[in-house]
Design an enzyme around this catalytic site. Sequence first.
Site, PDB file in Angstrom:
ATOM      1  N   ARG A  23      30.232  38.011  25.466  1.00  0.00           N
ATOM      2  CA  ARG A  23      29.873  36.488  26.307  1.00  0.00           C
ATOM      3  C   ARG A  23      29.816  35.272  25.281  1.00  0.00           C
ATOM      4  NH1 ARG A  23      28.648  37.545  32.005  1.00  0.00           N
ATOM      5  NH2 ARG A  23      29.998  39.123  32.112  1.00  0.00           N
ATOM      6  N   ARG A  27      28.839  30.328  29.177  1.00  0.00           N
ATOM      7  CA  ARG A  27      28.140  29.084  29.720  1.00  0.00           C
ATOM      8  C   ARG A  27      27.127  28.436  28.645  1.00  0.00           C
ATOM      9  NH1 ARG A  27      26.659  32.190  34.888  1.00  0.00           N
ATOM     10  NH2 ARG A  27      27.071  33.871  33.214  1.00  0.00           N
ATOM     11  N   ARG A  36      33.959  23.610  33.144  1.00  0.00           N
ATOM     12  CA  ARG A  36      33.739  24.209  34.470  1.00  0.00           C
ATOM     13  C   ARG A  36      33.477  23.195  35.665  1.00  0.00           C
ATOM     14  NH1 ARG A  36      33.382  26.722  37.504  1.00  0.00           N
ATOM     15  NH2 ARG A  36      31.716  28.486  37.860  1.00  0.00           N
ATOM     16  N   ASP A  72      38.174  38.586  32.794  1.00  0.00           N
ATOM     17  CA  ASP A  72      36.667  39.232  33.379  1.00  0.00           C
ATOM     18  C   ASP A  72      37.335  40.863  34.007  1.00  0.00           C
ATOM     19  OD1 ASP A  72      33.931  38.487  34.492  1.00  0.00           O
ATOM     20  OD2 ASP A  72      34.636  40.146  35.708  1.00  0.00           O
ATOM     21  N   TYR A 147      31.402  48.158  41.494  1.00  0.00           N
ATOM     22  CA  TYR A 147      31.654  46.641  42.209  1.00  0.00           C
ATOM     23  C   TYR A 147      32.597  46.679  43.257  1.00  0.00           C
ATOM     24  CZ  TYR A 147      29.218  44.068  38.356  1.00  0.00           C
ATOM     25  OH  TYR A 147      28.621  43.622  37.701  1.00  0.00           O
TER      26      TYR A 147
HETATM   27  O1  CP3 Z   1      32.960  35.885  26.193  1.00  0.00           O
HETATM   28  C1  CP3 Z   1      33.296  37.014  26.610  1.00  0.00           C
HETATM   29  O2  CP3 Z   1      32.578  38.017  26.447  1.00  0.00           O
HETATM   30  C2  CP3 Z   1      34.451  37.413  27.371  1.00  0.00           C
HETATM   31  C3  CP3 Z   1      34.826  37.276  28.642  1.00  0.00           C
HETATM   32  C4  CP3 Z   1      34.129  38.065  29.434  1.00  0.00           C
HETATM   33  C5  CP3 Z   1      33.292  37.522  30.811  1.00  0.00           C
HETATM   34  N1  CP3 Z   1      33.104  38.919  31.615  1.00  0.00           N
HETATM   35  C6  CP3 Z   1      33.349  36.079  31.188  1.00  0.00           C
HETATM   36  C7  CP3 Z   1      32.624  35.635  32.503  1.00  0.00           C
HETATM   37  C8  CP3 Z   1      33.956  39.511  29.517  1.00  0.00           C
HETATM   38  C9  CP3 Z   1      34.054  40.434  28.474  1.00  0.00           C
HETATM   39  C10 CP3 Z   1      33.147  39.931  30.891  1.00  0.00           C
HETATM   40  C11 CP3 Z   1      32.792  41.212  31.070  1.00  0.00           C
HETATM   41  C12 CP3 Z   1      32.176  41.520  32.254  1.00  0.00           C
HETATM   42  N2  CP3 Z   1      32.412  40.808  33.543  1.00  0.00           N
HETATM   43  C13 CP3 Z   1      31.388  42.471  32.544  1.00  0.00           C
HETATM   44  C14 CP3 Z   1      31.090  43.706  31.648  1.00  0.00           C
HETATM   45  C15 CP3 Z   1      29.796  43.140  30.594  1.00  0.00           C
HETATM   46  C16 CP3 Z   1      28.752  42.947  31.200  1.00  0.00           C
HETATM   47  O3  CP3 Z   1      28.129  41.601  31.493  1.00  0.00           O
HETATM   48  O4  CP3 Z   1      27.761  44.065  31.432  1.00  0.00           O
HETATM   49  C17 CP3 Z   1      30.827  42.492  33.833  1.00  0.00           C
HETATM   50  C18 CP3 Z   1      29.869  43.451  34.494  1.00  0.00           C
HETATM   51  C19 CP3 Z   1      31.467  41.596  34.529  1.00  0.00           C
HETATM   52  C20 CP3 Z   1      31.387  41.146  36.004  1.00  0.00           C
HETATM   53  C21 CP3 Z   1      30.742  39.663  35.846  1.00  0.00           C
HETATM   54  N3  CP3 Z   1      31.603  38.275  35.727  1.00  0.00           N
HETATM   55  C22 CP3 Z   1      29.480  39.315  36.447  1.00  0.00           C
HETATM   56  C23 CP3 Z   1      28.358  40.062  36.723  1.00  0.00           C
HETATM   57  C24 CP3 Z   1      29.514  37.875  36.239  1.00  0.00           C
HETATM   58  C25 CP3 Z   1      28.502  36.792  36.830  1.00  0.00           C
HETATM   59  C26 CP3 Z   1      27.259  37.062  35.934  1.00  0.00           C
HETATM   60  C27 CP3 Z   1      27.240  36.778  34.562  1.00  0.00           C
HETATM   61  O5  CP3 Z   1      26.813  37.534  33.724  1.00  0.00           O
HETATM   62  O6  CP3 Z   1      27.833  35.525  34.181  1.00  0.00           O
HETATM   63  C28 CP3 Z   1      30.809  37.374  35.924  1.00  0.00           C
HETATM   64  C29 CP3 Z   1      31.068  36.095  35.643  1.00  0.00           C
HETATM   65  C30 CP3 Z   1      31.652  35.758  34.184  1.00  0.00           C
HETATM   66  N4  CP3 Z   1      32.491  36.391  33.487  1.00  0.00           N
HETATM   67  C31 CP3 Z   1      31.351  34.539  33.575  1.00  0.00           C
HETATM   68  C32 CP3 Z   1      31.985  34.532  32.370  1.00  0.00           C
HETATM   69  C33 CP3 Z   1      31.920  33.623  31.335  1.00  0.00           C
HETATM   70  C34 CP3 Z   1      30.429  33.272  34.257  1.00  0.00           C
HETATM   71  C35 CP3 Z   1      31.545  32.537  34.973  1.00  0.00           C
HETATM   72  C36 CP3 Z   1      31.234  30.994  35.240  1.00  0.00           C
HETATM   73  O7  CP3 Z   1      30.291  30.834  36.089  1.00  0.00           O
HETATM   74  O8  CP3 Z   1      31.598  30.020  34.484  1.00  0.00           O
END
Ligand code: CP3
Length: 338
Positions: A23, A27, A36, A72, A147
């Site tokens: 991540r 954010r 955003r 994602d 999911y």
């Molecule tokens: O920077 C990075 O790591 C690259 C991009 C990336 C995102 N999601 C962007 C993202 C990666 C590798 C992921 C993987 C991901 N997504 C996982 C596996 C890793 C983990 O956290 O266990 C999972 C379970 C998801 C599903 C997901 N997507 C969730 C649960 C959420 C919301 C909660 C959270 O952790 O932010 C997202 C949204 C998401 N994915 C955001 C980002 C930058 C936030 C989006 C925003 O509001 O701008």
Amino acid sequence: MTTLLLDALHCKNTQRPPVWLMRQAGRYLPAYRELRKKYSFLELCKTPELAVHVTELPLNIIHPDAAILFADILLIFSLFGMEPLFDDAKGPFLIQPIANSSEIEKLSALAPQEVLHYVQKAITLFKSRNTIPLLGFCGAPFTLATYLIEGKTSINCEKVKKWIYRDPKSIHLLLDKLTHATIDYLNMQIDAGVDAIQIFDSWAMVLPQSLLYEFSLSYIQKICLGLKKDIPIILFARGTSLFCREFAALNPHALAVDWSGNMATIRKAVGSKIALQGNIDPYLLHADANTIQKATRSLLDAMGKDPGFICNLGHGLLPDTPVENVQLFVETVRSYGL
Ligand code: CP3
């Protein structure tokens, strides 16, 4: 290309350990929060120029040794016509999660090139203007299934677990379909030029040890065997500290260890042939500078000379982490041994 990460993935690094953060493109960066205000999360993911811009954002701010593609794990659902939605407050959700076995039987996946071409384009574009290694990624079938069935993030994955015991056959059918789609999706990422792949099994730890192989690891194994090229694979799961031997038995290039276990103990348990990535508690980056440096150096003292160690967190960076603390963490690793 900088070789630290790839050397470490092959357990051949003789310099300081490479460092990047899960991540790192997100954010906690003020520039990301600004973007955003103009674009939704999905718009950022689906516009290659913007996705690449966000992938590059942390590179000049925190100076990691690898980039991870901005995307994602849930985007793959659009191959099945089930578009994930992202709510700023509630996180990801599906309008119609899978409710019964006949819906699983009907699922059929389109080719990733037809639907996720924006991921392909983002990878090509990133590689055309950067030399830093780029990580592609996917969700492990079990985590994706949680999911699809729960319809959102679910701490106990109750629906999935009940379904596993009630009707394992249809869960296996779902996992099988997700596995095939994932193999095609990763092969597309490999063709487009990613240098390594991380598989995220964020919810594996809801399974008891007795079911871990059957419902999670066996499908990850099929994915690893289905890839076109012998590309380094990093396997992340929450639960790797507890089940490190089970995860290591799949023989990934690297195991990404969650924040609960002790790295040196895990190294002894898995032997020297697998790289280990991790495993600072993401909450540490809310501490004062002294505490951050001390804990990071303590991990480095234990693992810093290990040719297969990659410094990272044990899970994703928290959105409210101060940027200067992330910078301090990375700098502490980068200056190790100097
Ligand atoms: O920077 C990075 O790591 C690259 C991009 C990336 C995102 N999601 C962007 C993202 C990666 C590798 C992921 C993987 C991901 N997504 C996982 C596996 C890793 C983990 O956290 O266990 C999972 C379970 C998801 C599903 C997901 N997507 C969730 C649960 C959420 C919301 C909660 C959270 O952790 O932010 C997202 C949204 C998401 N994915 C955001 C980002 C930058 C936030 C989006 C925003 O509001 O701008």
